[in-house]
Scaffold this motif. Structure first.
Motif, PDB file in Angstrom:
ATOM      1  N   PHE A  32     -13.769   8.256 -38.619  1.00 45.25           N
ATOM      2  CA  PHE A  32     -12.510   7.511 -38.689  1.00 45.25           C
ATOM      3  C   PHE A  32     -12.736   6.035 -38.987  1.00 45.25           C
ATOM      4  CE2 PHE A  32      -9.050   5.259 -36.330  1.00 45.25           C
ATOM      5  CZ  PHE A  32      -7.983   5.672 -37.121  1.00 45.25           C
ATOM      6  N   LEU A  33     -13.880   5.490 -38.554  1.00 46.12           N
ATOM      7  CA  LEU A  33     -14.151   4.065 -38.730  1.00 46.12           C
ATOM      8  C   LEU A  33     -14.305   3.668 -40.200  1.00 46.12           C
ATOM      9  CD1 LEU A  33     -16.640   2.917 -35.940  1.00 46.12           C
ATOM     10  CD2 LEU A  33     -14.336   2.066 -36.392  1.00 46.12           C
ATOM     11  N   GLY A  34     -14.921   4.549 -41.013  1.00 43.64           N
ATOM     12  CA  GLY A  34     -15.145   4.214 -42.416  1.00 43.64           C
ATOM     13  C   GLY A  34     -13.882   3.813 -43.152  1.00 43.64           C
ATOM     14  N   PRO A  35     -12.857   4.676 -43.175  1.00 45.74           N
ATOM     15  CA  PRO A  35     -11.605   4.281 -43.828  1.00 45.74           C
ATOM     16  C   PRO A  35     -10.934   3.079 -43.186  1.00 45.74           C
ATOM     17  CG  PRO A  35     -11.692   6.664 -43.523  1.00 45.74           C
ATOM     18  CD  PRO A  35     -12.846   6.087 -42.766  1.00 45.74           C
ATOM     19  N   VAL A  36     -11.052   2.943 -41.845  1.00 39.89           N
ATOM     20  CA  VAL A  36     -10.418   1.809 -41.167  1.00 39.89           C
ATOM     21  C   VAL A  36     -11.034   0.487 -41.615  1.00 39.89           C
ATOM     22  CG1 VAL A  36     -10.141   0.679 -38.921  1.00 39.89           C
ATOM     23  CG2 VAL A  36      -9.643   3.114 -39.161  1.00 39.89           C
ATOM     24  N   LEU A  37     -12.358   0.434 -41.684  1.00 37.39           N
ATOM     25  CA  LEU A  37     -13.023  -0.803 -42.094  1.00 37.39           C
ATOM     26  C   LEU A  37     -12.745  -1.134 -43.558  1.00 37.39           C
ATOM     27  CD1 LEU A  37     -16.456  -0.343 -40.289  1.00 37.39           C
ATOM     28  CD2 LEU A  37     -14.626  -1.924 -39.677  1.00 37.39           C
ATOM     29  N   SER A  38     -12.474  -0.128 -44.372  1.00 34.99           N
ATOM     30  CA  SER A  38     -12.163  -0.375 -45.777  1.00 34.99           C
ATOM     31  C   SER A  38     -10.777  -0.997 -45.965  1.00 34.99           C
ATOM     32  CB  SER A  38     -12.248   0.926 -46.580  1.00 34.99           C
ATOM     33  OG  SER A  38     -11.251   1.840 -46.158  1.00 34.99           O
ATOM     34  N   LEU A  39      -9.992  -1.050 -44.881  1.00 33.04           N
ATOM     35  CA  LEU A  39      -8.654  -1.637 -44.960  1.00 33.04           C
ATOM     36  C   LEU A  39      -8.677  -3.157 -44.867  1.00 33.04           C
ATOM     37  CD1 LEU A  39      -6.713   0.873 -42.654  1.00 33.04           C
ATOM     38  CD2 LEU A  39      -6.756   0.821 -45.155  1.00 33.04           C
ATOM     39  N   GLY A  40      -9.849  -3.739 -44.654  1.00 36.05           N
ATOM     40  CA  GLY A  40      -9.969  -5.193 -44.623  1.00 36.05           C
ATOM     41  C   GLY A  40      -9.968  -5.804 -43.240  1.00 36.05           C
ATOM     42  N   ILE A  41     -10.119  -4.993 -42.192  1.00 31.10           N
ATOM     43  CA  ILE A  41     -10.152  -5.513 -40.824  1.00 31.10           C
ATOM     44  C   ILE A  41     -11.560  -5.997 -40.511  1.00 31.10           C
ATOM     45  CG2 ILE A  41      -9.676  -4.984 -38.409  1.00 31.10           C
ATOM     46  CD1 ILE A  41      -7.950  -2.674 -39.342  1.00 31.10           C
ATOM     47  N   LYS A  42     -11.660  -7.140 -39.868  1.00 32.88           N
ATOM     48  CA  LYS A  42     -12.959  -7.702 -39.495  1.00 32.88           C
ATOM     49  C   LYS A  42     -13.594  -6.865 -38.378  1.00 32.88           C
ATOM     50  CE  LYS A  42     -13.369 -11.576 -41.948  1.00 32.88           C
ATOM     51  NZ  LYS A  42     -14.528 -11.912 -42.769  1.00 32.88           N
ATOM     52  N   PRO A  43     -14.870  -6.474 -38.541  1.00 34.08           N
ATOM     53  CA  PRO A  43     -15.523  -5.684 -37.489  1.00 34.08           C
ATOM     54  C   PRO A  43     -15.566  -6.388 -36.135  1.00 34.08           C
ATOM     55  CG  PRO A  43     -16.793  -5.566 -39.524  1.00 34.08           C
ATOM     56  CD  PRO A  43     -15.722  -6.594 -39.733  1.00 34.08           C
ATOM     57  N   LEU A  44     -15.815  -7.701 -36.124  1.00 30.95           N
ATOM     58  CA  LEU A  44     -15.891  -8.425 -34.856  1.00 30.95           C
ATOM     59  C   LEU A  44     -14.552  -8.430 -34.128  1.00 30.95           C
ATOM     60  CD1 LEU A  44     -18.149 -11.504 -35.745  1.00 30.95           C
ATOM     61  CD2 LEU A  44     -18.761  -9.469 -34.431  1.00 30.95           C
ATOM     62  N   PHE A  45     -13.456  -8.470 -34.874  1.00 32.96           N
ATOM     63  CA  PHE A  45     -12.142  -8.412 -34.232  1.00 32.96           C
ATOM     64  C   PHE A  45     -11.936  -7.057 -33.568  1.00 32.96           C
ATOM     65  CE2 PHE A  45      -7.674  -7.130 -34.359  1.00 32.96           C
ATOM     66  CZ  PHE A  45      -7.102  -8.142 -33.593  1.00 32.96           C
ATOM     67  N   VAL A 101     -21.906   1.067 -40.665  1.00 33.19           N
ATOM     68  CA  VAL A 101     -20.971   2.100 -41.132  1.00 33.19           C
ATOM     69  C   VAL A 101     -20.278   1.647 -42.410  1.00 33.19           C
ATOM     70  CG1 VAL A 101     -18.843   3.341 -40.582  1.00 33.19           C
ATOM     71  CG2 VAL A 101     -20.602   3.073 -38.845  1.00 33.19           C
ATOM     72  N   LYS A 102     -19.900   0.377 -42.442  1.00 35.52           N
ATOM     73  CA  LYS A 102     -19.183  -0.160 -43.606  1.00 35.52           C
ATOM     74  C   LYS A 102     -20.042  -0.120 -44.858  1.00 35.52           C
ATOM     75  CE  LYS A 102     -16.426  -4.186 -44.992  1.00 35.52           C
ATOM     76  NZ  LYS A 102     -15.932  -5.524 -44.558  1.00 35.52           N
ATOM     77  N   LYS A 103     -21.359  -0.349 -44.720  1.00 34.57           N
ATOM     78  CA  LYS A 103     -22.232  -0.443 -45.886  1.00 34.57           C
ATOM     79  C   LYS A 103     -22.933   0.863 -46.230  1.00 34.57           C
ATOM     80  CE  LYS A 103     -23.209  -5.403 -45.822  1.00 34.57           C
ATOM     81  NZ  LYS A 103     -22.686  -5.601 -47.184  1.00 34.57           N
ATOM     82  N   ILE A 247      -8.698 -11.889 -37.894  1.00 36.95           N
ATOM     83  CA  ILE A 247      -8.399 -10.471 -37.992  1.00 36.95           C
ATOM     84  C   ILE A 247      -8.764  -9.908 -39.354  1.00 36.95           C
ATOM     85  CG2 ILE A 247      -6.031 -10.747 -38.830  1.00 36.95           C
ATOM     86  CD1 ILE A 247      -5.210  -8.449 -37.032  1.00 36.95           C
ATOM     87  N   GLY A 248      -8.977 -10.798 -40.327  1.00 37.19           N
ATOM     88  CA  GLY A 248      -9.317 -10.366 -41.679  1.00 37.19           C
ATOM     89  C   GLY A 248      -8.107 -10.392 -42.597  1.00 37.19           C
ATOM     90  N   ASN A 249      -8.190  -9.652 -43.683  1.00 35.56           N
ATOM     91  CA  ASN A 249      -7.080  -9.536 -44.629  1.00 35.56           C
ATOM     92  C   ASN A 249      -6.684  -8.065 -44.782  1.00 35.56           C
ATOM     93  OD1 ASN A 249      -7.005 -12.390 -45.387  1.00 35.56           O
ATOM     94  ND2 ASN A 249      -8.974 -11.976 -46.393  1.00 35.56           N
ATOM     95  N   PRO A 250      -6.130  -7.490 -43.725  1.00 32.57           N
ATOM     96  CA  PRO A 250      -5.832  -6.060 -43.774  1.00 32.57           C
ATOM     97  C   PRO A 250      -4.656  -5.743 -44.690  1.00 32.57           C
ATOM     98  CG  PRO A 250      -4.981  -7.017 -41.751  1.00 32.57           C
ATOM     99  CD  PRO A 250      -5.755  -8.102 -42.450  1.00 32.57           C
ATOM    100  N   VAL A 251      -4.653  -4.514 -45.200  1.00 31.38           N
ATOM    101  CA  VAL A 251      -3.569  -4.066 -46.076  1.00 31.38           C
ATOM    102  C   VAL A 251      -2.541  -3.259 -45.297  1.00 31.38           C
ATOM    103  CG1 VAL A 251      -5.027  -4.057 -48.117  1.00 31.38           C
ATOM    104  CG2 VAL A 251      -4.900  -2.002 -46.706  1.00 31.38           C
ATOM    105  N   ILE A 252      -2.671  -3.218 -43.972  1.00 32.34           N
ATOM    106  CA  ILE A 252      -1.708  -2.507 -43.130  1.00 32.34           C
ATOM    107  C   ILE A 252      -1.064  -3.492 -42.171  1.00 32.34           C
ATOM    108  CG2 ILE A 252      -2.882  -0.282 -43.291  1.00 32.34           C
ATOM    109  CD1 ILE A 252      -4.184  -0.842 -40.618  1.00 32.34           C
ATOM    110  N   LYS A 253      -0.009  -3.041 -41.487  1.00 33.55           N
ATOM    111  CA  LYS A 253       0.740  -3.910 -40.592  1.00 33.55           C
ATOM    112  C   LYS A 253      -0.037  -4.176 -39.304  1.00 33.55           C
ATOM    113  CE  LYS A 253       5.272  -2.336 -42.229  1.00 33.55           C
ATOM    114  NZ  LYS A 253       6.580  -1.727 -41.839  1.00 33.55           N
ATOM    115  N   LEU A 254       0.359  -5.263 -38.632  1.00 32.04           N
ATOM    116  CA  LEU A 254      -0.302  -5.650 -37.385  1.00 32.04           C
ATOM    117  C   LEU A 254      -0.138  -4.573 -36.310  1.00 32.04           C
ATOM    118  CD1 LEU A 254      -1.812  -7.803 -35.743  1.00 32.04           C
ATOM    119  CD2 LEU A 254       0.415  -8.805 -35.162  1.00 32.04           C
TER     120      LEU A 254
END
Length: 361
Positions: A32-45, A101-103, A247-254
């Motif tokens: 589940f993490l792979g697609p989530v990180l591809s949405l532009g969310i910062k891992p540290l957040f 996971v992201k890379k 938080i990054g530049n996510p493509v989904i809502k807060l």
């Protein structure tokens, strides 16, 4: 079967079932993490918010079940251990894991932690947390099983290569001027290094955790404290590195991001709390030997959900990992049984000797 022996078998069965469940949940979370990180969310957040949720969810259970076990005062050494566990097991481990996971891919991210049993076994043996005596067959079986797990994990990590679209020509370039294939392999190599670093960190952390619970016998409280400290430490690291809590530049809502972080925190809370308790009961080596379950489940879920191909060589590597896991579990069970028998015999002999002694000398 004596009552004490039956009780021990039931407890071992529940611990094994729980650890298998933890690995199943971890595999689903990894995929589940792979697609989530591809949405532009910062891992540290994600680490910061998820760790805070974990601490919040576990703390009420710690108060309800472990309040009487809390010490009247915390020594500076114990507080330093809490800080090291938070820095290693929460901030550093999760940050490196998410970046890996992201890379790379969920399959590699699940296979790399299988190196942990070998590393933990070496550390625990050096610190005498794990019994190793080459005169006994169960020690040789544990070493052989650990080597099988290590070999299978390394083989699977090497066999899983990054997949890129076939280039139309050898000179096809990335839009930014870099060769696409070279850039992909570079990211894959960096991701593998991050995952290996995460394994080293979590291996040392698990051994330190086992040592800490000898003095602080409250696993739920330990989980809550280290998660809360880890959340603050991760937030501080992100603030120092990026100048703000980003938080990054996510493509989904807060709202969706918050829901994802809460779900991750709940999952992590349940898994970490149970693993912390299992480490206290069975030791770090026993708990770490269940990593191959997550590898296999992650590979299957990746094939189903992400349509990633599972190679025949990877299946063979999984077979070696499971063979090593079964061998170590079998050796640990025999070792615990023999040590219990030896202790019972020694106590009986001592009692018989005391009975034969004259009352007056």
């Amino acid at each position: 079967m004596p009552g004490s022996r039956r009780k021990a078998v039931v407890e071992d069965g529940l611990v094994i079932l729980g650890l298998v469940t933890v690995q199943l949940v971890g595999a689903a979370y990894m995929v589940f993490l792979g697609p989530v990180l591809s949405l532009g969310i910062k891992p540290l957040f994600l680490v910061t918010f998820g760790s805070f949720v974990t601490a919040t969810l576990v703390f009420p259970f710690a108060v309800a079940f472990e309040r009487e076990k809390w010490p009247s005062r915390l020594s500076p050494m114990l507080m330093a251990r809490f800080l090291l566990l938070a820095l290693g097991g929460v901030t550093t481990f999760q940050a490196l894991l998410l970046l890996g996971v992201k890379k790379t891919s969920p399959s590699i991210a699940s296979a790399m932690p299988n190196l942990a049993p070998g590393i933990i076994f070496i550390i625990a043996a050096c610190l005498r947390f794990e019994k190793v005596d080459m005169m006994y067959w169960y020690s040789r079986a544990k070493i052989l099983g650990t080597l099988l797990c290590l070999g299978g994990a390394v083989a699977m990590s090497l066999l899983q290569s990054p997949s890129v679209p076939p280039p139309e020509s050898p000179q096809r370039l990335h839009p930014f001027g870099e060769n696409l294939l070279e850039n992909t392999y570079k990211d894959w190599f960096i991701g593998c290094l991050c995952l290996f670093g995460a394994v080293l960190v979590i291996s040392c952390t698990m051994v330190l955790q086992a040592a800490t619970m000898m003095q602080f016998e409250a696993p739920l409280t330990l989980c809550s404290i280290t998660s809360l400290l880890g959340a603050f430490l991760t937030a501080a690291v992100q603030f120092v590195v990026e100048g703000r809590i980003n938080i990054g530049n996510p493509v989904i809502k807060l709202e969706s991001i918050v829901a994802i972080a809460i779900l991750g925190g709940m999952t992590t809370a349940a898994c970490i709390a149970f693993q912390t308790w299992a480490v206290k009961r069975k030791g770090p080596v026993f708990v770490s030997m269940f990593s191959p379950v997550q590898t296999v489940c992650s590979g299957i879920l990746s094939a189903i959900v992400l349509h990633q191909m599972i190679k025949v060589e990877s299946l063979m590597a999984m077979f070696f990992m499971f063979s090593g896991l079964y061998m170590v579990l079998w050796a640990k069970g025999k070792e615990d049984f023999l040590l219990t028998e030896v202790a019972s015999t020694a106590i009986s002999t001592q009692l018989d000797a005391d009975i034969e002694k004259p009352l007056l000398s």
